[in-house]
Write a protein that holds these residues in place. Sequence first.
Motif, short mmCIF file in Angstrom:
data_model
loop_
_atom_site.label_atom_id
_atom_site.label_comp_id
_atom_site.label_asym_id
_atom_site.label_seq_id
_atom_site.Cartn_x
_atom_site.Cartn_y
_atom_site.Cartn_z
N THR A 64 0.98 -1.17 0.16
CA THR A 64 0.02 -0.01 0.07
C THR A 64 0.97 1.20 0.08
O THR A 64 1.99 1.20 0.33
CB THR A 64 -0.98 0.17 1.21
OG1 THR A 64 -1.83 1.20 1.21
CG2 THR A 64 -0.14 0.29 2.45
N ASP A 82 -4.07 0.16 -3.87
CA ASP A 82 -3.31 -0.90 -3.39
C ASP A 82 -3.41 -1.90 -4.52
O ASP A 82 -4.57 -2.12 -5.25
CB ASP A 82 -4.41 -1.26 -2.19
CG ASP A 82 -4.26 -0.45 -1.05
OD1 ASP A 82 -3.16 0.54 -1.02
OD2 ASP A 82 -4.79 -0.63 0.22
N ARG A 111 -3.86 -2.40 5.99
CA ARG A 111 -4.71 -3.25 5.16
C ARG A 111 -5.18 -4.25 5.90
O ARG A 111 -4.48 -4.93 6.85
CB ARG A 111 -3.63 -4.07 4.04
CG ARG A 111 -3.25 -3.06 2.93
CD ARG A 111 -2.76 -3.93 1.58
NE ARG A 111 -3.49 -4.63 1.11
CZ ARG A 111 -3.67 -4.89 -0.13
NH1 ARG A 111 -3.02 -4.36 -0.97
NH2 ARG A 111 -4.68 -5.94 -0.62
N PRO A 276 3.15 -0.85 -5.74
CA PRO A 276 1.86 -1.42 -5.88
C PRO A 276 1.37 -1.69 -7.02
O PRO A 276 0.55 -2.86 -7.34
CB PRO A 276 0.78 -0.07 -5.36
CG PRO A 276 1.85 0.63 -4.39
CD PRO A 276 2.99 0.59 -5.22
#
Length: 346
Positions: A64, A82, A111, A276
């Motif tokens: 992330t 993400d 997350r 990401p």
Amino acid sequence: MIAYSPPVPAVDPTARSAGDEGPSRAEEPVVFTDGHHFHLAASADLEAVAAVAAGPLSVILQVTKRCNFDCSFCSETLQESDPTLAALERMRDNLAGVPRVFLSGGEPLLRRDLIDIVDMFTGTVIGVPTNATRGIQHARRLAGRVAFVNVGLEGPRATTNRVRGDYDTVMEGVRAFQDAGLPLSLSAVVYRSTLTALPFTYQIADLLDAGKLKLILPLKKGNALDLADHEFITVEEATATFDRLAELRTVHDWRPALRLTAWTPDTEGHMIVIGPSGQASAWPVYDAPDLLEPLGSLLNEPITEVWRRYRFKRNHYAKYLGQSIQTLSRSDRPPAGPVTGRIVHA
């Protein structure tokens, strides 16, 4: 020491073939220590190991870019979506053979599915860099699944509050990690104005029984572009700082390993960072935009292909094996009297 088979051919010609159980501990050129870093066996040669390496020792995978702090040194200020679990699975498959993966951010503990991500990498040495502010929520589920958590802490309350974020919230998370039995390391970004706090930071690391205290000089990117020039210390000042901490370590018998990374030609580009989106880059490359040199996509090709076009192989191995930075291992006990740290230049 935790031993494993690294992604390099064994230097010892008597090493077992690929069809056997793998080289014995004594035959392995690289081991991972209880100080949470890599160590080169006395019989191995850095240049030889790096020259035949088929892949990196360690990569940083950003799960992330989101974060609940706004650290004054942060370089990761540009946001991205993400990665999905499916995308992370593809990256995991393409990272086969890499001994250690940092599941990084941003702040990875934001997350909610972090444990699912951790479970994808079972069998790998997993490090989780974190500000610990979600430690209470994640600590028990992380226990037994990761090799260690690396908590950012610049020093006592006033220093950490000024440089990073809420010290008390960080320490609540640290206590949760300890209660869950998670191995712990600390890292601190070093400013000129935080030098006086560093002995206290080292003492905190010792009190927490941390595997290591990692000191890093800031880079001029992101939020750090707003730092005053005098906050950036020189390599010579960094060496003097390390020497002073080494002396205090002897006086007080502090146990954590100590590492300090300065940005020299020998540490340029030593990290492989995977964003990401799956984009792999060498970092920090001093003359590259955003200090990142693109290497390819881990969504589309294996790490061996990325490694083939990576031009900082020697720097990568030298840094992660502690030969281009200043180091004291957890087992080192420097003799009484003057202690000299080292930056080794190729």
